[in-house]
Design a protein around this motif. Sequence first.
Motif, short mmCIF file in Angstrom:
data_model
loop_
_atom_site.label_atom_id
_atom_site.label_comp_id
_atom_site.label_asym_id
_atom_site.label_seq_id
_atom_site.Cartn_x
_atom_site.Cartn_y
_atom_site.Cartn_z
N LEU A 98 0.81 -1.21 0.00
CA LEU A 98 0.00 0.00 0.00
C LEU A 98 0.85 1.27 0.00
CD1 LEU A 98 -2.82 -0.87 2.58
CD2 LEU A 98 -3.10 -0.50 0.12
N ARG A 99 2.10 1.15 0.44
CA ARG A 99 2.94 2.34 0.59
C ARG A 99 3.17 2.98 -0.77
NH1 ARG A 99 6.33 0.45 4.10
NH2 ARG A 99 5.08 1.34 5.77
N GLY A 100 2.92 4.29 -0.87
CA GLY A 100 3.07 5.00 -2.13
C GLY A 100 3.83 6.29 -1.94
N GLY A 101 5.01 6.20 -1.41
CA GLY A 101 5.74 7.40 -1.04
C GLY A 101 6.12 8.27 -2.22
N ASP A 102 5.57 9.46 -2.28
CA ASP A 102 5.94 10.45 -3.28
C ASP A 102 7.01 11.35 -2.66
OD1 ASP A 102 5.66 13.26 -4.45
OD2 ASP A 102 4.48 12.08 -5.87
N GLN A 103 8.14 11.46 -3.32
CA GLN A 103 9.28 12.18 -2.73
C GLN A 103 8.93 13.61 -2.40
OE1 GLN A 103 12.83 12.14 -5.16
NE2 GLN A 103 14.16 12.53 -3.39
N ASP A 104 8.24 14.32 -3.29
CA ASP A 104 7.87 15.71 -3.03
C ASP A 104 6.95 15.83 -1.81
OD1 ASP A 104 9.35 16.57 -5.18
OD2 ASP A 104 7.64 16.64 -6.56
#
Length: 264
Positions: free
Chosen positions: A172-178
């Motif tokens: 589920l993790r969807g880390g967007d850098q910004d």
Amino acid sequence: MGAHGMHVHPSDDVTIDYYAAGEGPAVVLVHGITESRRTWDPLFPMFLQAGYRVILIDLRGHGDSSKVAPYDLATMAGDVGAVLAAEGLDDALLVGHSLGGAVVSAYAAGGPCRGVVNVDQPLLLSGFKAMLADLEPALKGSPEEFDGAISAIFDGMAGPLAGHERQRVDTLRGGDQDVVLGVWDLVFTASADELDAVVDGVVGSISAPYLSLHGIDPGPEYAEWLTSKLPSATVEVWADQGHYPHLIEPQRFVERVRAFDPAV
């Protein structure tokens, strides 16, 4: 009131998605950084069965909500407030994990609620700043470096979360850098003293009953600090449960929330 997916617009260019179901006192569940409301899936039916109206929120930059800056705590707390206003709630019980714990704390500093449950999010951000210092170059580096740093953070905190549940959360993790850098911008840019001053202002403004529940022991000094700033606070440690005590022992968690809830 039936189950429904909804959204609100805190500003013209921002949509905050949430899901609501059930009848009874309202409990609002807010996820951690890089995650979404789906992280709460195992607990959702348990809270319904416990007689709650359950509201699951995707924070901005996460899940199905808009990826529109800024991503600071005050802005995200305002987004939670917009959902509560849309649902006509001024007495919800706010439950937040990790970043969500900081967000609901920031909301409770200025908005009405009947209580706060903060899951494994110490509010002394100067300590968090020290932890992030070594990872800051990678977090601000290439996408591959960023992904590696995020994985290292969560791998180090997962504790006994294992098997299909660990896989589910990782998927589920969807880390967007910004988004992540936006959330942590204050931690990167402010001094430790400045961070402590900001936190003191937030914590000192909370009057609702407050449960700070940790799977990673923040130490006796933290409990002393929090209760000195926030006399309504209870600090509780579920020893050696890691960052996800609510997912490791979901039934125990729901029962603990009910026992804490002033409306039950």
